[in-house]
Design an enzyme around this catalytic site. Structure first.
Site, PDB file in Angstrom:
ATOM      1  N   GLY A  90       5.726 -10.774 -14.779  1.00 23.47           N
ATOM      2  CA  GLY A  90       5.830 -11.405 -16.100  1.00 23.47           C
ATOM      3  C   GLY A  90       6.807 -12.045 -16.713  1.00 23.47           C
ATOM      4  O   GLY A  90       6.937 -12.733 -17.620  1.00 23.47           O
ATOM      5  N   ARG A  91       8.076 -12.000 -16.047  1.00 26.65           N
ATOM      6  CA  ARG A  91       9.119 -12.392 -16.325  1.00 26.65           C
ATOM      7  C   ARG A  91      10.154 -12.702 -15.307  1.00 26.65           C
ATOM      8  O   ARG A  91      11.463 -12.704 -15.214  1.00 26.65           O
ATOM      9  CB  ARG A  91       9.984 -11.290 -17.300  1.00 26.65           C
ATOM     10  CG  ARG A  91      10.223 -10.188 -16.774  1.00 26.65           C
ATOM     11  CD  ARG A  91      11.311  -9.233 -17.353  1.00 26.65           C
ATOM     12  NE  ARG A  91      10.837  -7.950 -16.898  1.00 26.65           N
ATOM     13  CZ  ARG A  91      11.773  -7.003 -17.079  1.00 26.65           C
ATOM     14  NH1 ARG A  91      12.939  -7.102 -17.504  1.00 26.65           N
ATOM     15  NH2 ARG A  91      11.769  -5.774 -16.578  1.00 26.65           N
ATOM     16  N   ASP A 123       7.857 -12.341 -23.437  1.00 26.91           N
ATOM     17  CA  ASP A 123       8.516 -13.707 -23.661  1.00 26.91           C
ATOM     18  C   ASP A 123       8.865 -14.167 -22.223  1.00 26.91           C
ATOM     19  O   ASP A 123       9.515 -15.480 -22.105  1.00 26.91           O
ATOM     20  CB  ASP A 123       9.683 -13.880 -24.633  1.00 26.91           C
ATOM     21  CG  ASP A 123      10.584 -12.640 -24.281  1.00 26.91           C
ATOM     22  OD1 ASP A 123      10.743 -12.021 -23.325  1.00 26.91           O
ATOM     23  OD2 ASP A 123      11.573 -12.553 -24.809  1.00 26.91           O
ATOM     24  N   GLY A 124       8.842 -13.351 -21.361  1.00 26.20           N
ATOM     25  CA  GLY A 124       9.103 -13.688 -19.940  1.00 26.20           C
ATOM     26  C   GLY A 124      10.762 -13.811 -19.698  1.00 26.20           C
ATOM     27  O   GLY A 124      11.229 -14.239 -18.665  1.00 26.20           O
ATOM     28  N   ARG A 174      17.680 -12.192  -7.999  1.00 22.68           N
ATOM     29  CA  ARG A 174      17.687 -11.041  -7.257  1.00 22.68           C
ATOM     30  C   ARG A 174      16.980 -11.316  -5.581  1.00 22.68           C
ATOM     31  O   ARG A 174      16.206 -12.216  -5.508  1.00 22.68           O
ATOM     32  CB  ARG A 174      16.341 -10.137  -7.757  1.00 22.68           C
ATOM     33  CG  ARG A 174      16.041  -8.936  -7.114  1.00 22.68           C
ATOM     34  CD  ARG A 174      15.530  -7.703  -8.065  1.00 22.68           C
ATOM     35  NE  ARG A 174      13.921  -8.065  -8.404  1.00 22.68           N
ATOM     36  CZ  ARG A 174      13.292  -7.403  -8.920  1.00 22.68           C
ATOM     37  NH1 ARG A 174      13.816  -6.076  -9.551  1.00 22.68           N
ATOM     38  NH2 ARG A 174      11.924  -7.555  -9.178  1.00 22.68           N
ATOM     39  N   ARG A 181       4.670  -4.292  -3.412  1.00 23.44           N
ATOM     40  CA  ARG A 181       4.724  -2.845  -4.004  1.00 23.44           C
ATOM     41  C   ARG A 181       3.445  -2.302  -3.973  1.00 23.44           C
ATOM     42  O   ARG A 181       2.535  -2.660  -3.514  1.00 23.44           O
ATOM     43  CB  ARG A 181       4.890  -3.212  -5.656  1.00 23.44           C
ATOM     44  CG  ARG A 181       5.747  -4.192  -5.948  1.00 23.44           C
ATOM     45  CD  ARG A 181       5.511  -5.096  -7.466  1.00 23.44           C
ATOM     46  NE  ARG A 181       6.599  -5.920  -7.652  1.00 23.44           N
ATOM     47  CZ  ARG A 181       7.667  -5.760  -8.272  1.00 23.44           C
ATOM     48  NH1 ARG A 181       7.756  -4.631  -8.885  1.00 23.44           N
ATOM     49  NH2 ARG A 181       8.303  -6.714  -8.750  1.00 23.44           N
ATOM     50  N   ASP A 250       4.206   0.065  -9.590  1.00 23.07           N
ATOM     51  CA  ASP A 250       4.292  -1.228  -9.404  1.00 23.07           C
ATOM     52  C   ASP A 250       6.065  -1.421  -9.183  1.00 23.07           C
ATOM     53  O   ASP A 250       6.540  -2.432  -8.980  1.00 23.07           O
ATOM     54  CB  ASP A 250       4.329  -2.019 -10.499  1.00 23.07           C
ATOM     55  CG  ASP A 250       4.620  -1.279 -12.081  1.00 23.07           C
ATOM     56  OD1 ASP A 250       4.360  -0.354 -12.178  1.00 23.07           O
ATOM     57  OD2 ASP A 250       5.273  -2.188 -12.522  1.00 23.07           O
ATOM     58  N   ASN A 251       6.715  -0.214  -9.291  1.00 18.69           N
ATOM     59  CA  ASN A 251       8.421  -0.376  -9.027  1.00 18.69           C
ATOM     60  C   ASN A 251       8.535   0.359  -7.491  1.00 18.69           C
ATOM     61  O   ASN A 251       9.600   0.846  -7.553  1.00 18.69           O
ATOM     62  CB  ASN A 251       8.923   0.293 -10.233  1.00 18.69           C
ATOM     63  CG  ASN A 251       8.725  -0.555 -11.466  1.00 18.69           C
ATOM     64  OD1 ASN A 251       8.491  -1.623 -11.554  1.00 18.69           O
ATOM     65  ND2 ASN A 251       8.941   0.210 -12.336  1.00 18.69           N
ATOM     66  N   ASP A 260      13.500  -2.629  -9.035  1.00 12.56           N
ATOM     67  CA  ASP A 260      13.506  -2.313 -10.466  1.00 12.56           C
ATOM     68  C   ASP A 260      14.234  -1.363 -11.011  1.00 12.56           C
ATOM     69  O   ASP A 260      13.931  -0.474 -11.659  1.00 12.56           O
ATOM     70  CB  ASP A 260      12.006  -2.339 -10.917  1.00 12.56           C
ATOM     71  CG  ASP A 260      10.964  -3.643 -10.831  1.00 12.56           C
ATOM     72  OD1 ASP A 260      11.660  -4.618 -10.362  1.00 12.56           O
ATOM     73  OD2 ASP A 260       9.805  -3.684 -11.136  1.00 12.56           O
TER      74      ASP A 260
HETATM   75  P1  AMP Z   1       9.068  -3.364 -15.309  1.00  8.17           P
HETATM   76  O1  AMP Z   1       9.538  -2.815 -16.702  1.00  8.17           O
HETATM   77  O2  AMP Z   1      10.041  -4.366 -14.867  1.00  8.17           O
HETATM   78  O3  AMP Z   1       8.416  -2.467 -14.387  1.00  8.17           O
HETATM   79  O4  AMP Z   1       7.989  -4.336 -15.867  1.00  8.17           O
HETATM   80  C1  AMP Z   1       6.495  -3.881 -16.121  1.00  8.17           C
HETATM   81  C2  AMP Z   1       5.492  -5.035 -16.440  1.00  8.17           C
HETATM   82  O5  AMP Z   1       5.969  -5.548 -17.699  1.00  8.17           O
HETATM   83  C3  AMP Z   1       5.715  -6.244 -15.188  1.00  8.17           C
HETATM   84  O6  AMP Z   1       4.269  -6.887 -14.999  1.00  8.17           O
HETATM   85  C4  AMP Z   1       6.684  -7.095 -16.052  1.00  8.17           C
HETATM   86  O7  AMP Z   1       6.415  -8.426 -15.481  1.00  8.17           O
HETATM   87  C5  AMP Z   1       6.366  -7.259 -17.500  1.00  8.17           C
HETATM   88  N1  AMP Z   1       7.274  -7.372 -18.581  1.00  8.17           N
HETATM   89  C6  AMP Z   1       8.599  -6.705 -18.622  1.00  8.17           C
HETATM   90  N2  AMP Z   1       9.389  -7.425 -19.406  1.00  8.17           N
HETATM   91  C7  AMP Z   1       8.772  -8.560 -19.817  1.00  8.17           C
HETATM   92  C8  AMP Z   1       8.817  -9.852 -20.538  1.00  8.17           C
HETATM   93  N3  AMP Z   1       9.952  -9.595 -21.350  1.00  8.17           N
HETATM   94  N4  AMP Z   1       8.135 -10.533 -20.617  1.00  8.17           N
HETATM   95  C9  AMP Z   1       6.818 -10.651 -19.940  1.00  8.17           C
HETATM   96  N5  AMP Z   1       6.668  -9.660 -19.317  1.00  8.17           N
HETATM   97  C10 AMP Z   1       7.323  -8.732 -18.985  1.00  8.17           C
HETATM   98 MG    MG Z   2       8.561  -3.492 -12.492  1.00 13.76          MG
END
Ligand code: AMP
Ligand code: MG
Length: 491
Positions: A90-91, A123-124, A174, A181, A250-251, A260
């Site tokens: 998502g980002r 917001d990605g 990265r 995953r 997912d991590n 992550d």
């Molecule tokens: P993470 O906390 O990195 O394990 O992310 C968990 C999920 O939330 C993943 O699908 C990420 O892509 C999504 N995500 C985290 N932060 C953002 C962000 N700022 N915008 C869009 N998606 C996000």
């Molecule tokens: Mg993650």
């Protein structure tokens, strides 16, 4: 100046439902924080060119390098035990894969590069703070010798991201053995897409475990291999005091790399219940729970593979359970052996396990700093006064009571005290990314655009087993007023 990327994008050649094509969104005013020159070199990239205007444009997502095939990867995942069928990048976008000078294939991903079809309400983007944290901690892990994703570069975007308050934005480049995953397998399994799971499993074998392709039962062998790598990985986390903080499926990487780095942090005083993450209310991902959680995550992977393990459910489940049962012994061997080496025991004897457990119990009761205590044992092996080690215990007599038996056991090791000392200094780091140092480096960068602390800390972390005069402050625990008790995902 050519940057040197020679992409070969195997993941982008998988079926369309594995990803969404997606370009990074350009940012207003990219500025380089840092390029990791040694890693760039390993990847066959030109570090100087990457630090130049064209390179920074690529690292910020303002320009797509030739040969890249930017995609956002699809995955699902259990987050704190709750299944989410569609998470995905998502980002982040995967620019593509390069094969380094060492012959290894790696993903090049931009994290914080703008919205993707998986962004949901996000917001990605990434704030600079978490970008710098991931840079510091992933590079520290690599220097400590653990399997981990790496940081190739960090840039600031010249834009702000809105979190609890407005923060400067950043993009991390990265590098990972891959971004497969447990959650990637779950994405297909949850849709009943057995062919998707099979395609992914074949891809994972080809990419990470090619020696298994000819196995009698390649999918069982894949599960065994991932179980083994995760067991080894979590053992190594425990041995250096690392708390991942958000071990969602997912991590959890199929490659066995640490991935992550969110609210991750290092334990100071030894306490198996240590939790830093502000959202981990129940302590699900506490330091001491990590082996159990890894096993739980692997069970979720096994579930996705059931249709590939056997035609009938019953034998498939039996096979999965048999493989999962291998986690415990594998973890215990890696963790137990590692702990023994931390106290200078290279040979295994009856009674070593209880000896080290007795030390850990006394450390917990006396608030002994995990890293410093093990580091101090090298000197304690040579000096009966053991002033350094004793001072780490609220009641120094608690150390004396343990050290007597330890010295007797150490005397049975070949090579004598000098050899034991050298062996301990090789496995017990002096420098870890202590939370107060990480926070201070991030604060200076975010609040004052001052990256000197970040650079100095990164340098200290690059040689964690060396004693370097002048760098003592990087080895010391936080003073009470400096202590960091909570960390945040900051996404
Ligand atoms: P993470 O906390 O990195 O394990 O992310 C968990 C999920 O939330 C993943 O699908 C990420 O892509 C999504 N995500 C985290 N932060 C953002 C962000 N700022 N915008 C869009 N998606 C996000
Ligand atoms: Mg993650």
């Amino acid at each position: 100046m050519p940057l040197g990327f020679r992409f070969d994008n195997s993941y982008a050649r998988l079926p369309e439902r594995f990803f969404e094509p997606c370009l990074p969104t350009p940012v207003a005013a990219p500025r380089l924080v840092r390029v990791n020159a040694a890693l760039a070199d390993t990847l066959g990239l030109d570090a100087a060119a990457l630090a130049g205007p064209e390179g920074v444009a690529v690292l910020a997502g303002n320009r797509v390098p030739e040969g890249a095939a930017p995609i956002a990867l699809a995955y699902a995942g259990h987050q704190f035990g709750q299944f989410v069928p569609r998470l995905g990048d998502g980002r982040a976008v995967l620019l593509g894969e390069v094969v380094g000078r060492d012959g290894l294939r790696r993903d090049i991903q931009l994290k914080g590069s703008g919205p993707t079809p998986f962004s949901r309400r996000g917001d990605g983007r990434a704030a600079l703070g978490p970008v710098l944290r991931e840079y510091l901690v992933s590079e520290a892990m690599a220097a400590l010798g653990l399997p981990t994703t790496r940081a190739l570069a960090a840039v600031t975007t010249g834009e702000v991201v809105q979190r609890e308050e407005a923060r400067p934005g950043g993009v991390l480049t990265r590098v990972a053995a891959s971004h497969l995953r447990v959650g990637t397998f779950q994405f297909f399994a949850a849709q009943g897409d057995v062919e998707g799971v099979r395609t992914l499993a074949d891809y994972a074998i080809a990419r990470h475990y090619p020696e298994l392709a000819g196995a009698e039962h390649p999918y069982r062998a894949l599960l065994e291999a991932v179980v083994a790598r995760q067991a080894d990985l979590v053992a190594r986390w425990l041995l250096i005091g690392f708390v991942h903080g958000v071990m969602n499926t997912d991590n959890t990487a199929i490659s066995g790399e640490t991935i992550d780095f969110g609210p991750c942090a290092f334990m100071e005083a030894y306490d198996p219940g240590t939790v830093f993450s502000s959202i981990d209310y129940a302590g699900r991902y506490s330091y001491g729970n990590q082996p159990r959680v890894a096993q739980w995550n692997l069970a979720r992977l096994a579930e996705t593979l059931l249709p590939l393990l056997a035609a009938e459910e019953e034998p498939a489940v039996a096979m999965a359970q048999e493989v999962l049962a291998g986690f415990g012994p594998r973890f215990e061997a890696a963790y137990g052996g590692g702990l023994a080496r931390k106290i200078g025991l290279g040979t295994a004897r009856e009674g070593d396990g209880p000896l080290v457990q007795d030390l850990l119990r006394r450390m917990a009761e006396n608030g002994a700093d995990f890293t410093l205590l093990f580091r101090s044992l090298g000197d304690a092996a040579m000096e009966p006064e053991a002033a350094g080690a004793r001072a780490l215990f609220a009641d120094p007599a608690a150390f004396d009571g343990w050290a007597e038996g330890w010295r007797r056991r150490l005397a049975e090791e070949p090579g004598g005290a000098e050899a034991s000392r050298a062996a301990m200094l090789r496995v017990n780091p002096a420098v870890i990314p202590r939370n107060h140092l990480v926070e201070a480096a991030i604060d200076a960068a975010v609040e004052r655009q001052d990256f000197t602390s970040f650079e100095a800390l990164l340098d200290a972390l690059s040689r964690p087993f060396d004693h370097r005069p002048g760098l003592e402050r990087f080895t010391l625990p936080a003073k009470p007023e400096e202590r960091v008790l909570q960390t945040f995902c900051g996404t």
